[in-house]
Design an enzyme around this catalytic site. Structure first.
Site, PDB file in Angstrom:
ATOM      1  N   LYS A 194      26.113 -89.110 -20.616  1.00 34.75           N
ATOM      2  CA  LYS A 194      25.526 -87.763 -20.449  1.00 34.75           C
ATOM      3  C   LYS A 194      24.042 -87.789 -20.111  1.00 34.75           C
ATOM      4  O   LYS A 194      23.288 -88.643 -20.563  1.00 34.75           O
ATOM      5  CB  LYS A 194      25.854 -86.895 -21.660  1.00 34.75           C
ATOM      6  CG  LYS A 194      27.340 -86.475 -21.586  1.00 34.75           C
ATOM      7  CD  LYS A 194      27.783 -85.480 -22.602  1.00 34.75           C
ATOM      8  CE  LYS A 194      29.275 -85.175 -22.332  1.00 34.75           C
ATOM      9  NZ  LYS A 194      29.909 -84.443 -23.406  1.00 34.75           N
ATOM     10  N   ARG A 245      34.979 -90.403 -27.380  1.00 35.07           N
ATOM     11  CA  ARG A 245      35.523 -90.101 -26.046  1.00 35.07           C
ATOM     12  C   ARG A 245      34.589 -90.731 -25.018  1.00 35.07           C
ATOM     13  O   ARG A 245      33.448 -90.298 -24.869  1.00 35.07           O
ATOM     14  CB  ARG A 245      35.596 -88.581 -25.853  1.00 35.07           C
ATOM     15  CG  ARG A 245      36.154 -88.156 -24.503  1.00 35.07           C
ATOM     16  CD  ARG A 245      36.109 -86.631 -24.355  1.00 35.07           C
ATOM     17  NE  ARG A 245      36.718 -86.206 -23.109  1.00 35.07           N
ATOM     18  CZ  ARG A 245      36.087 -86.197 -21.937  1.00 35.07           C
ATOM     19  NH1 ARG A 245      34.830 -86.584 -21.846  1.00 35.07           N
ATOM     20  NH2 ARG A 245      36.717 -85.791 -20.846  1.00 35.07           N
TER      21      ARG A 245
HETATM   22  N1  HH2 Z   1      32.725 -83.858 -22.455  1.00 31.69           N
HETATM   23  C1  HH2 Z   1      33.226 -83.679 -21.211  1.00 31.69           C
HETATM   24  C2  HH2 Z   1      34.539 -83.219 -21.035  1.00 31.69           C
HETATM   25  N2  HH2 Z   1      35.332 -82.979 -22.093  1.00 31.69           N
HETATM   26  N3  HH2 Z   1      35.681 -82.950 -24.414  1.00 31.69           N
HETATM   27  C3  HH2 Z   1      35.219 -83.116 -25.649  1.00 31.69           C
HETATM   28  N4  HH2 Z   1      36.016 -82.879 -26.704  1.00 31.69           N
HETATM   29  N5  HH2 Z   1      33.936 -83.544 -25.886  1.00 31.69           N
HETATM   30  C4  HH2 Z   1      33.065 -83.797 -24.869  1.00 31.69           C
HETATM   31  O1  HH2 Z   1      31.900 -84.138 -25.147  1.00 31.69           O
HETATM   32  C5  HH2 Z   1      33.532 -83.621 -23.534  1.00 31.69           C
HETATM   33  C6  HH2 Z   1      34.870 -83.172 -23.333  1.00 31.69           C
HETATM   34  C7  HH2 Z   1      32.375 -83.978 -20.029  1.00 31.69           C
HETATM   35  O2  HH2 Z   1      32.655 -85.262 -19.540  1.00 31.69           O
HETATM   36  P1  HH2 Z   1      33.602 -85.602 -18.286  1.00 31.69           P
HETATM   37  O3  HH2 Z   1      35.025 -85.317 -18.622  1.00 31.69           O
HETATM   38  O4  HH2 Z   1      33.352 -86.973 -17.841  1.00 31.69           O
HETATM   39  O5  HH2 Z   1      33.075 -84.680 -17.134  1.00 31.69           O
HETATM   40  P2  HH2 Z   1      33.669 -83.414 -16.418  1.00 31.69           P
HETATM   41  O6  HH2 Z   1      33.766 -82.321 -17.436  1.00 31.69           O
HETATM   42  O7  HH2 Z   1      32.684 -83.117 -15.323  1.00 31.69           O
HETATM   43  O8  HH2 Z   1      35.043 -83.747 -15.889  1.00 31.69           O
END
Ligand code: HH2
Length: 279
Positions: A221, A256
């Site tokens: 992040k 995660r």
């Molecule tokens: N962060 C993201 C997505 N889902 N779910 C939980 N529970 N906690 C988090 O911190 C979290 C999440 C963001 O990361 P990423 O999936 O890599 O990115 P994007 O939302 O752009 O697909």
């Protein structure tokens, strides 16, 4: 999903590997939009020690538009089906969605956990999860992905996030979700400044003390890049591992992450140090 292991604090926490089947996720958008590449990536994460694979079809990066349930299902269904028949992926499957309709279909297809970044704002989500006997991650987010980073503001970020999540967990229990299948997540980066994120990370034991397993999502992040002067998200592996090691010490039960191998190493070493003086 091994719920007993999740609650067994004499065993190390679990690793949730991220599988984004999106064209636009912030650090890996488009890389796994194709079914065979998505399955191959899940197989690699499973071999590297992921306990859970979290599949998402809607990016939640700041400014991202919502994706219709039908489109999320079009992206997710073939991947879930392929994963369920893969001989090398024995991980539990989680679905990263705010849509009760998507959650219901994907739980029926074999997922056992719903990762809802909106904290189940749609009351039908709790109905679906309760009816399927599934688990749910309730995450804190101020606003929506479209608005959350415009001007995040709190009078006491830690108290507000902890109280909000305790209230959402009580609501889930009242809605029939099994208490042992509820997880809380402070939502690092979701409607928070760098100072808010750091305060929440420093105060993780207060969230753990609410009494539900805590999931932490710091992987790659942006706020960490601003601390260590790194602008390439995929190069924030060391920064993520620092939060995994410290989060383990604070009592977090699921991490995660995108980079499973490195975080698994950080977790195992932190765990060994944390238990070195036990008789
Ligand atoms: N962060 C993201 C997505 N889902 N779910 C939980 N529970 N906690 C988090 O911190 C979290 C999440 C963001 O990361 P990423 O999936 O890599 O990115 P994007 O939302 O752009 O697909």
């Amino acid at each position: 999903m091994n719920w007993a292991r999740l609650h067994d604090t004499t065993a190390p926490p679990l690793i949730m590997g991220v599988l984004n089947v999106t064209p636009d996720s912030f650090s890996d958008g488009g890389q796994y939009a194709d079914v065979s590449r998505a399955v191959m990536h899940a197989e690699i994460m499973a071999a590297e020690g992921a306990d859970i694979i979290d599949i998402g079809a809607e990016s939640s990066r700041p400014g991202a538009a919502a994706v219709a349930a039908s489109e999320q299902l079009r992206r997710l269904t073939p991947v879930i089906e392929a994963l369920r028949s893969s001989r090398s992926v024995h991980c539990a499957i989680s679905v990263d969605t705010r849509s009760p309709e998507v959650a219901e279909q994907i739980l029926k297809a074999g997922a056992t956990l719903v990762n809802d970044i909106s904290g189940a704002r749609d009351p039908r989500m709790l109905e679906v999860v309760a009816a399927q006997g599934a688990g749910i991650v309730l995450m804190h987010m101020q606003g929506t992905p479209q608005t959350m980073q415009i001007q995040p503001s709190y009078s006491d970020v830690v108290a507000e996030v902890v109280n909000y999540l305790a209230e959402r967990a009580a609501c889930a229990v009242q809605g029939g979700v099994q208490r042992a299948r509820i997880l809380l997540d402070p939502g690092i980066g979701f409607g928070k400044t760098k100072a808010h994120n750091l305060a929440l990370l420093a105060a993780l034991p207060r969230l753990v003390a609410v009494g539900y397993p805590v999931l932490l999502g710091t992987s790659r992040k942006r706020f960490m890049g601003s601390i260590c002067r790194e602008t390439v998200f995929a190069d924030l592996v060391g920064a993520t591992c620092a939060t995994t090691a410290l989060g383990m010490g604070a009592g977090v039960r699921i991490f995660r992450v995108h980079d499973v191998k490195a975080n698994r190493q950080a977790l195992e070493v932190a765990w060994a140090i944390g238990h070195a003086l036990e008789p």
